[in-house]
Motif scaffolding. Structure first.
Motif, short mmCIF file in Angstrom:
data_model
loop_
_atom_site.label_atom_id
_atom_site.label_comp_id
_atom_site.label_asym_id
_atom_site.label_seq_id
_atom_site.Cartn_x
_atom_site.Cartn_y
_atom_site.Cartn_z
N PHE A 1 0.84 -1.28 -0.01
CA PHE A 1 0.00 -0.02 0.06
C PHE A 1 0.85 1.30 -0.08
CE2 PHE A 1 -3.47 -3.05 1.47
CZ PHE A 1 -4.33 -2.70 0.45
N SER A 2 1.95 1.08 0.68
CA SER A 2 3.04 2.56 0.90
C SER A 2 3.46 2.77 -0.77
CB SER A 2 3.93 2.07 1.70
OG SER A 2 4.73 3.09 1.79
N TYR A 3 3.72 1.86 -1.36
CA TYR A 3 4.11 1.75 -2.59
C TYR A 3 3.35 2.73 -3.33
CZ TYR A 3 5.83 0.15 -7.09
OH TYR A 3 6.48 0.13 -8.57
N PHE A 4 2.04 2.41 -3.44
CA PHE A 4 1.12 3.24 -4.19
C PHE A 4 1.05 4.83 -3.77
CE2 PHE A 4 -0.29 -1.30 -5.34
CZ PHE A 4 -0.15 -0.95 -6.66
N VAL A 5 0.95 4.88 -2.43
CA VAL A 5 0.97 6.28 -1.80
C VAL A 5 2.10 7.02 -2.44
CG1 VAL A 5 1.05 7.43 0.29
CG2 VAL A 5 -0.33 5.54 0.23
N LYS A 6 3.39 6.39 -2.39
CA LYS A 6 4.64 7.10 -2.47
C LYS A 6 5.00 7.34 -4.19
CE LYS A 6 7.08 6.24 1.51
NZ LYS A 6 6.00 6.23 2.61
N ASP A 7 3.89 6.56 -4.90
CA ASP A 7 3.93 7.07 -6.28
C ASP A 7 3.23 8.34 -6.63
OD1 ASP A 7 5.00 4.74 -7.53
OD2 ASP A 7 2.87 3.72 -8.01
N LYS A 8 2.33 8.62 -5.63
CA LYS A 8 1.88 9.85 -5.65
C LYS A 8 2.71 11.07 -5.53
CE LYS A 8 -2.83 8.04 -4.51
NZ LYS A 8 -3.90 8.17 -3.48
N ARG A 9 3.60 10.80 -4.55
CA ARG A 9 4.75 11.51 -4.19
C ARG A 9 5.70 12.12 -5.35
NH1 ARG A 9 9.17 12.09 0.86
NH2 ARG A 9 9.33 14.17 0.53
N ILE A 10 6.09 10.66 -5.96
CA ILE A 10 6.83 10.74 -7.31
C ILE A 10 6.30 11.52 -8.32
CG2 ILE A 10 7.86 9.34 -9.16
CD1 ILE A 10 8.08 7.15 -6.67
N ASP B 1 -0.53 26.10 -6.31
CA ASP B 1 -1.43 25.58 -5.52
C ASP B 1 -1.85 24.31 -5.44
OD1 ASP B 1 -3.49 26.56 -3.33
OD2 ASP B 1 -4.69 26.34 -4.93
N GLU B 2 -2.08 23.97 -6.63
CA GLU B 2 -2.48 22.52 -7.12
C GLU B 2 -1.39 21.42 -6.59
OE1 GLU B 2 -2.38 19.66 -10.88
OE2 GLU B 2 -3.10 21.74 -11.22
N LEU B 3 -0.23 21.87 -6.84
CA LEU B 3 0.93 20.72 -6.17
C LEU B 3 1.17 20.73 -4.80
CD1 LEU B 3 3.70 21.68 -8.98
CD2 LEU B 3 2.39 19.70 -8.80
N ILE B 4 0.79 21.91 -4.03
CA ILE B 4 0.95 21.93 -2.74
C ILE B 4 -0.09 21.24 -2.07
CG2 ILE B 4 0.09 24.11 -2.06
CD1 ILE B 4 3.35 22.60 -0.57
N ASN B 5 -1.31 21.43 -2.48
CA ASN B 5 -2.46 20.63 -2.09
C ASN B 5 -2.25 19.17 -2.36
OD1 ASN B 5 -4.39 22.45 -0.72
ND2 ASN B 5 -4.27 23.53 -2.83
N GLN B 6 -1.71 18.80 -3.38
CA GLN B 6 -1.47 17.20 -3.51
C GLN B 6 -0.68 16.88 -2.64
OE1 GLN B 6 -0.08 16.68 -7.79
NE2 GLN B 6 -2.11 17.50 -8.84
#
Length: 151
Positions: free
Chosen positions: A64-73, A92-97
């Motif tokens: 699950f962490s793998y998929f969460v960290k994909d969002k950070r990448i 603004d979009e990026l900081i909210n992400q």
């Protein structure tokens, strides 16, 4: 943990070039995952009856962490793509992400801490979370030195 610090440093050197391929990212993840598990095995004290279920949970957490960290990448890549011409809207979009990523990562850690407390003592479950947090902190520190601030 010192070995992990060196590993994290080497894995993220050059991120400012933003030219890392997906293969490079996957290779880095595989190495980091292996060394993370070795560090956790050294830190968390388990008896034989707890090991199998604990490692199943660790593997599940990692998936699950793998998929969460994909969002950070993805956020980092998007930042890199827009760095030269970053608009207020995109910033603004990026900081909210990034906020969403942090919240999702924290929720995942809380969920697995609760699951682990059911099979191992809270002190050992806390050690797992501490180890994961320390590794995340090492990655964060390296990223902080490599990713430039908005101009």
């Amino acid at each position: 943990m010192k070995k992990l610090l060196l590993l994290v440093s080497f894995l993220f050197v050059g991120i400012t070039n933003y030219a890392q391929t997906n293969e490079y990212i996957e290779m880095a993840r595989a190495i980091l995952e292996k060394d993370t598990k070795e560090a956790i095995a050294e830190i968390v004290e388990l008896d034989d009856s707890q090991k199998e279920e604990f490692w199943l949970l660790v593997n599940e957490y990692e998936d699950f962490s793998y998929f969460v960290k994909d969002k950070r990448i993805a956020i980092i890549k998007e930042y890199a793509e827009n760095y030269e011409n970053l608009t207020d809207e995109k910033a603004d979009e990026l900081i909210n992400q990034a906020f969403d990523f942090k919240m999702e990562d924290l929720k995942l850690k809380k969920k697995y801490y609760k699951k682990m407390k059911k099979i191992i003592p809270a002190t050992e479950a806390a050690k797992f979370i501490q180890a994961v947090n320390k590794i995340d902190d090492l990655v964060n520190a390296e990223l902080a030195t490599e990713i430039p601030l908005i101009e």
